[in-house]
Design an enzyme around this catalytic site. Structure first.
Site, PDB file in Angstrom:
ATOM      1  N   THR A 174       0.838  -1.206   0.000  1.00 47.57           N
ATOM      2  CA  THR A 174       0.000   0.000   0.000  1.00 47.57           C
ATOM      3  C   THR A 174       0.870   1.253   0.000  1.00 47.57           C
ATOM      4  OG1 THR A 174      -0.171   0.048   2.399  1.00 47.57           O
ATOM      5  CG2 THR A 174      -1.881  -1.159   1.213  1.00 47.57           C
ATOM      6  N   GLU A 175       0.334   2.292  -0.648  1.00 50.02           N
ATOM      7  CA  GLU A 175       1.103   3.535  -0.760  1.00 50.02           C
ATOM      8  C   GLU A 175       0.532   4.638   0.119  1.00 50.02           C
ATOM      9  OE1 GLU A 175       1.195   4.196  -4.971  1.00 50.02           O
ATOM     10  OE2 GLU A 175       2.283   2.295  -5.249  1.00 50.02           O
ATOM     11  N   GLY A 200      -0.182  -6.631   8.301  1.00 52.60           N
ATOM     12  CA  GLY A 200      -0.247  -5.392   9.062  1.00 52.60           C
ATOM     13  C   GLY A 200      -0.966  -5.635  10.371  1.00 52.60           C
ATOM     14  N   ASP A 202      -4.344  -4.339  13.223  1.00 57.67           N
ATOM     15  CA  ASP A 202      -5.808  -4.333  13.221  1.00 57.67           C
ATOM     16  C   ASP A 202      -6.359  -3.256  12.287  1.00 57.67           C
ATOM     17  OD1 ASP A 202      -5.723  -6.361  15.036  1.00 57.67           O
ATOM     18  OD2 ASP A 202      -6.026  -5.085  16.788  1.00 57.67           O
ATOM     19  N   GLY A 203      -5.638  -2.142  12.159  1.00 57.44           N
ATOM     20  CA  GLY A 203      -6.076  -1.063  11.277  1.00 57.44           C
ATOM     21  C   GLY A 203      -6.060  -1.516   9.820  1.00 57.44           C
ATOM     22  N   GLU A 207      -9.203  -2.158   7.040  1.00 54.91           N
ATOM     23  CA  GLU A 207      -9.320  -1.710   5.645  1.00 54.91           C
ATOM     24  C   GLU A 207      -9.855  -2.834   4.755  1.00 54.91           C
ATOM     25  OE1 GLU A 207      -6.446   0.320   3.450  1.00 54.91           O
ATOM     26  OE2 GLU A 207      -5.626   1.464   5.125  1.00 54.91           O
ATOM     27  N   GLY A 244       1.553  -5.594  12.952  1.00 51.72           N
ATOM     28  CA  GLY A 244       1.070  -4.315  13.456  1.00 51.72           C
ATOM     29  C   GLY A 244       1.519  -4.101  14.888  1.00 51.72           C
ATOM     30  N   ASP A 510     -11.878  -0.848  16.489  1.00 43.85           N
ATOM     31  CA  ASP A 510     -10.800  -1.740  16.022  1.00 43.85           C
ATOM     32  C   ASP A 510      -9.521  -0.950  15.735  1.00 43.85           C
ATOM     33  OD1 ASP A 510     -12.780  -3.607  16.143  1.00 43.85           O
ATOM     34  OD2 ASP A 510     -12.745  -4.166  14.035  1.00 43.85           O
ATOM     35  N   GLY A 511      -9.253   0.053  16.555  1.00 47.39           N
ATOM     36  CA  GLY A 511      -8.007   0.802  16.387  1.00 47.39           C
ATOM     37  C   GLY A 511      -8.133   2.017  15.489  1.00 47.39           C
TER      38      GLY A 511
HETATM   39  C1  LIG Z   1      -1.583  -1.866  34.498  1.00 49.83           C
HETATM   40  C2  LIG Z   1      -1.963  -2.962  33.620  1.00 49.83           C
HETATM   41  C3  LIG Z   1      -2.882  -2.511  32.548  1.00 49.83           C
HETATM   42  C4  LIG Z   1      -3.290  -3.621  31.650  1.00 49.83           C
HETATM   43  C5  LIG Z   1      -4.377  -3.185  30.731  1.00 49.83           C
HETATM   44  C6  LIG Z   1      -4.768  -4.279  29.862  1.00 49.83           C
HETATM   45  C7  LIG Z   1      -5.891  -3.927  28.963  1.00 49.83           C
HETATM   46  C8  LIG Z   1      -5.465  -4.004  27.548  1.00 49.83           C
HETATM   47  C9  LIG Z   1      -6.623  -4.246  26.657  1.00 49.83           C
HETATM   48  C10 LIG Z   1      -6.203  -4.209  25.227  1.00 49.83           C
HETATM   49  C11 LIG Z   1      -7.383  -4.420  24.353  1.00 49.83           C
HETATM   50  C12 LIG Z   1      -6.965  -4.333  22.957  1.00 49.83           C
HETATM   51  C13 LIG Z   1      -8.109  -4.382  22.016  1.00 49.83           C
HETATM   52  C14 LIG Z   1      -7.592  -4.175  20.633  1.00 49.83           C
HETATM   53  C15 LIG Z   1      -7.405  -2.993  20.105  1.00 49.83           C
HETATM   54  C16 LIG Z   1      -6.739  -2.813  18.767  1.00 49.83           C
HETATM   55  O1  LIG Z   1      -7.654  -2.992  17.744  1.00 49.83           O
HETATM   56  C17 LIG Z   1      -6.171  -1.422  18.678  1.00 49.83           C
HETATM   57  C18 LIG Z   1      -5.453  -1.216  17.351  1.00 49.83           C
HETATM   58  O2  LIG Z   1      -4.486  -2.169  17.122  1.00 49.83           O
HETATM   59  P1  LIG Z   1      -3.322  -1.990  15.999  1.00 49.83           P
HETATM   60  O3  LIG Z   1      -3.970  -1.530  14.743  1.00 49.83           O
HETATM   61  O4  LIG Z   1      -2.655  -3.319  15.840  1.00 49.83           O
HETATM   62  O5  LIG Z   1      -2.422  -0.935  16.530  1.00 49.83           O
HETATM   63  N1  LIG Z   1      -5.227  -1.234  19.770  1.00 49.83           N
HETATM   64  C19 LIG Z   1      -5.515  -0.437  20.782  1.00 49.83           C
HETATM   65  O6  LIG Z   1      -6.494   0.242  20.820  1.00 49.83           O
HETATM   66  C20 LIG Z   1      -4.463  -0.377  21.888  1.00 49.83           C
HETATM   67  C21 LIG Z   1      -5.073  -0.414  23.245  1.00 49.83           C
HETATM   68  C22 LIG Z   1      -3.977  -0.383  24.260  1.00 49.83           C
HETATM   69  C23 LIG Z   1      -4.503  -0.104  25.613  1.00 49.83           C
HETATM   70  C24 LIG Z   1      -3.424   0.046  26.640  1.00 49.83           C
HETATM   71  N1  ADP Z   2       0.999   2.851   2.872  1.00 55.78           N
HETATM   72  C1  ADP Z   2       0.420   3.400   3.945  1.00 55.78           C
HETATM   73  N2  ADP Z   2       0.813   4.605   4.419  1.00 55.78           N
HETATM   74  C2  ADP Z   2       0.255   5.144   5.516  1.00 55.78           C
HETATM   75  N3  ADP Z   2      -0.732   4.553   6.224  1.00 55.78           N
HETATM   76  C3  ADP Z   2      -1.161   3.341   5.802  1.00 55.78           C
HETATM   77  C4  ADP Z   2      -0.617   2.707   4.658  1.00 55.78           C
HETATM   78  N4  ADP Z   2      -1.247   1.507   4.485  1.00 55.78           N
HETATM   79  C5  ADP Z   2      -2.142   1.417   5.488  1.00 55.78           C
HETATM   80  N5  ADP Z   2      -2.108   2.507   6.276  1.00 55.78           N
HETATM   81  C6  ADP Z   2      -2.880   2.802   7.509  1.00 55.78           C
HETATM   82  O1  ADP Z   2      -2.021   2.599   8.625  1.00 55.78           O
HETATM   83  C7  ADP Z   2      -2.814   2.475   9.794  1.00 55.78           C
HETATM   84  C8  ADP Z   2      -2.191   1.534  10.784  1.00 55.78           C
HETATM   85  O2  ADP Z   2      -1.993   0.312  10.201  1.00 55.78           O
HETATM   86  P1  ADP Z   2      -1.781  -1.045  10.972  1.00 55.78           P
HETATM   87  O3  ADP Z   2      -1.298  -2.011   9.928  1.00 55.78           O
HETATM   88  O4  ADP Z   2      -2.976  -1.402  11.712  1.00 55.78           O
HETATM   89  O5  ADP Z   2      -0.574  -0.747  11.961  1.00 55.78           O
HETATM   90  P2  ADP Z   2      -0.579  -0.513  13.549  1.00 55.78           P
HETATM   91  O6  ADP Z   2      -0.977  -1.801  14.175  1.00 55.78           O
HETATM   92  O7  ADP Z   2       0.826  -0.149  13.859  1.00 55.78           O
HETATM   93  O8  ADP Z   2      -1.566   0.568  13.857  1.00 55.78           O
HETATM   94  C9  ADP Z   2      -4.180   2.011   9.311  1.00 55.78           C
HETATM   95  O9  ADP Z   2      -5.101   2.990   9.648  1.00 55.78           O
HETATM   96  C10 ADP Z   2      -4.048   1.890   7.802  1.00 55.78           C
HETATM   97  O10 ADP Z   2      -5.208   2.382   7.179  1.00 55.78           O
END
Ligand SMILES: CCCCCCCCCCCCC/C=C/[C@@H](O)[C@H](COP(=O)(O)O)NC(=O)CCCCC
Ligand code: ADP
Ligand code: CA
Length: 550
Positions: A174-175, A200, A202-203, A207, A244, A510-511
């Site tokens: 992806t770009e 990647g 959850d983000g 998509e 991710g 979902d992030g």
């Molecule tokens: C002192 C101890 C504290 C422990 C807290 C534990 C609770 C953590 C719950 C995490 C739930 C995560 C649910 C998933 C969320 C993801 O979709 C989202 C995006 O993920 P990604 O795209 O891979 O980056 N992540 C979050 O919202 C991060 C939540 C972190 C909270 C500390």
């Molecule tokens: N080429 C790109 N450049 C910038 N952002 C992107 C690209 N491809 C996807 N994304 C965006 O990056 C964000 C984070 O992606 P993700 O793969 O979930 O990583 P992370 O877990 O670190 O948040 C998403 O919102 C997605 O839409």
């Protein structure tokens, strides 16, 4: 373990220098060491290995490995004998610790080339009959997700396995954000593919989810903007190669965040149905969610962490600490429709695992309800008295459509939630002291029940709505406008000029940050399928891994 059934091949072959009786049925490849019969049936089960045909990755014929030829008469004679022999190598799934899968190999040496070819042919024939396996995949890589290792992870760990298993791919790096979503919505020629893979977090998964669901609805003339529409399930399965920051969807459906394990689940053609929540605001579509919809704490952590993306996955720890110390609460009204006629509650001790009976039972109940819905339009129109309403001040409002297990909380936000039961667990954390909120958070990481606290309630629901309290008309605004009012308008009545809680949080979907606070959420049972099988029970692991029981 499956019974072997009718044998397709049975031969005495060698593995290294040891003779084995090797057999192939439609379901199993088994190799047993040849030992005296009295000992054989009594103990030493380690002498018998067995692999499910469905977990064979590939088979290839090859020259038998040999030591260097020194030109002596003995070596020349050995080489002449060896020239008549052939070996074939089978690669298969081997289970490791913590739900990890690896690709293991075993080479069988055959006494002659034609027997070797018969074996290879028989195994290939069985593999070709596995219609659930994908042949051609569309792969999207987010090069910027997590620690920016998406490209490397795919090229080094995943692509070689796909090639070995004969899976062909079209790869798109992806770009820009939403590149994959928009490509799937309009441009991708989906008919030629057996599935879509995202590399990647959850983000990035989000998509793919949005692109596929949207495309499916448009192709089936379903209006995705109406919250009342029964959505058309997606036919293409989605594979997730975790690259991710949180990778919660991968962790909660496979049991580990490991690219090789995920690639192997894709190759063997696993299938895991999954619920999807549609999120609407005033009858217009906002987003879909499969894992966490979080307002308050998790919404604030996400919005704060977006400004710290440069930090990588550590941004969540810093924002988590900051938001814990800030201790904001939010006022509003949550109304929900309790899930009816289903098996399971959010306080169950049982967990959603591979082949979950709760998901099977509830999935069937929803399918029947869906059919009835077509015949009787009034079936799904919920009467007002079924809705329940909770008003108050909340530190967090979380809807977990699956356990949301991830490395931060291996049991998850709602440990008993199900992947495919048509419901979401609505968790309401009321305003409490910092100390109590910390107790609640810490319990996500221990055996203690995070719901067994006076200020926490949890309900299994099929639909819910949220309206923030402040100026009902604000809830019709989108977030930037509402934030402006908050900043320039008077401070809240209950907390004059003290710099305390702002009126609005935002939803973590979902992030992804949602830009509306007033939302209407509906669960669509088993709308999508993943290349996964749910988390395997440990007892299953012990049974399936070799050695086999004699
Ligand atoms: C002192 C101890 C504290 C422990 C807290 C534990 C609770 C953590 C719950 C995490 C739930 C995560 C649910 C998933 C969320 C993801 O979709 C989202 C995006 O993920 P990604 O795209 O891979 O980056 N992540 C979050 O919202 C991060 C939540 C972190 C909270 C500390
Ligand atoms: N080429 C790109 N450049 C910038 N952002 C992107 C690209 N491809 C996807 N994304 C965006 O990056 C964000 C984070 O992606 P993700 O793969 O979930 O990583 P992370 O877990 O670190 O948040 C998403 O919102 C997605 O839409
Ligand atoms: Ca669910």
């Amino acid at each position: 373990m499956e019974r072997p059934g009718r044998l397709l091949q049975l031969s005495e072959l060698r593995v290294r220098n040891t003779a084995y009786e090797v057999s192939l049925s439609r379901s199993l490849l088994t190799w047993k060491k040849r030992v005296s019969s009295s000992v054989y049936h009594t103990f030493k089960p380690s002498l018998c290995h067995s692999v499910a045909v469905s977990e064979i990755i590939s088979v290839r014929e090859e020259e038998e490995n040999s030591s260097k030829d020194d030109g002596s008469w003995r070596k020349i004679r050995e080489r002449q004998e060896r020239d008549c022999r052939r070996a074939f190598t089978v690669s298969y799934v081997e289970r490791g610790r913590n739900h990890r899968w690896r690709c293991a190999e075993v080479s069988f040496i055959c006494p002659d080339a034609s027997l070797c070819q018969r074996w290879v042919h028989s195994i290939l024939e069985q593999l070709a009959a596995l219609s659930c396996r994908p042949k051609h995949l569309l792969v999207y890589i987010n090069p910027h997700g997590g620690k920016k290792q998406g490209n490397r992870i795919y090229e080094q760990k995943v692509a070689p396995l796909f090639a070995q298993a004969g899976v062909t791919t079209q790869v798109i790096v992806t770009e820009y954000a939403n590149h994959a979503r928009d490509h799937l919505r309009t441009d991708a020629e989906l008919k030629q593919f057996d599935g879509v893979v995202c590399v990647g977090g959850d983000g990035m998964f989000s998509e793919i989810l949005h692109g596929l669901i949207w495309r499916m609805q448009l192709d089936s003339a379903v209006n995705p903007n109406s919250p009342e529409e029964a959505l058309q399930p997606c036919s293409l399965r989605i594979g997730i190669i975790p690259a991710g920051s949180t990778d919660c969807i991968c962790f909660a459906t496979v049991g580990t965040n490991d690219p090789v394990t995920s690639a192997l689940h894709i190759i063997v053609g696993d299938s895991q149905p999954m619920d999807v929540c549609s999120v609407h605001h005033n009858d217009s579509f906002l987003k879909y969610s499969v894992s966490l919809l979080g307002y308050g704490f998790f919404g604030d952590v996400l919005s704060d962490s977006e400004r710290k993306r440069w930090m990588g996955p550590a941004r969540y720890d810093l924002s988590g600490l900051k938001m814990f110390l800030t201790h904001h609460y939010y006022e509003g009204t949550v109304s929900y429709l309790p899930a009816k006629g289903i098996m399971g509650t959010p306080r169950d001790s049982g967990r959603c695992r591979s082949g979950c009976v709760v998901c099977e039972y509830n999935g069937e109940a929803f399918t029947q309800k869906g059919e009835k819905y077509k015949l009787d339009e009034s079936f799904d129109t919920e009467s007002d008295d079924e809705w329940r309403t909770v008003r108050g001040k909340f530190l967090a409002i979380n809807a977990a459509s699956m356990s949301c297990a991830c490395p931060r909380t291996p049991k998850g936000l709602s440990p008993a939630a199900h992947l495919a039961d048509g419901t979401t667990d609505l968790i309401l954390v009321r305003k409490c002291s910092r100390f109590d909120f910390l107790r609640h958070l810490i319990r996500h990481t221990s055996k203690d029940d995070q719901f067994d606290l006076a200020f926490v309630e949890v309900h299994r629901v099929s639909r819910f709505r949220f309206v923030p309290r402040q100026c009902q008309s604000d809830s019709d605004l989108n977030l930037p406008e509402a934030h402006k009012r908050q900043i320039f308008g008077p401070l809240c009545r209950d907390h004059p000029a003290c710099g305390c809680s702002p009126h609005y949080s935002s939803w973590n979907c979902d992030g992804e940050v949602l830009n509306h606070t007033a939302i209407d959420v509906r669960v669509h049972c088993q709308l999508i399928k993943l290349f996964a099988r749910g988390i395997e029970e440990m007892t299953v692991l012990e049974e399936v891994t070799s050695p086999c029981a004699i």
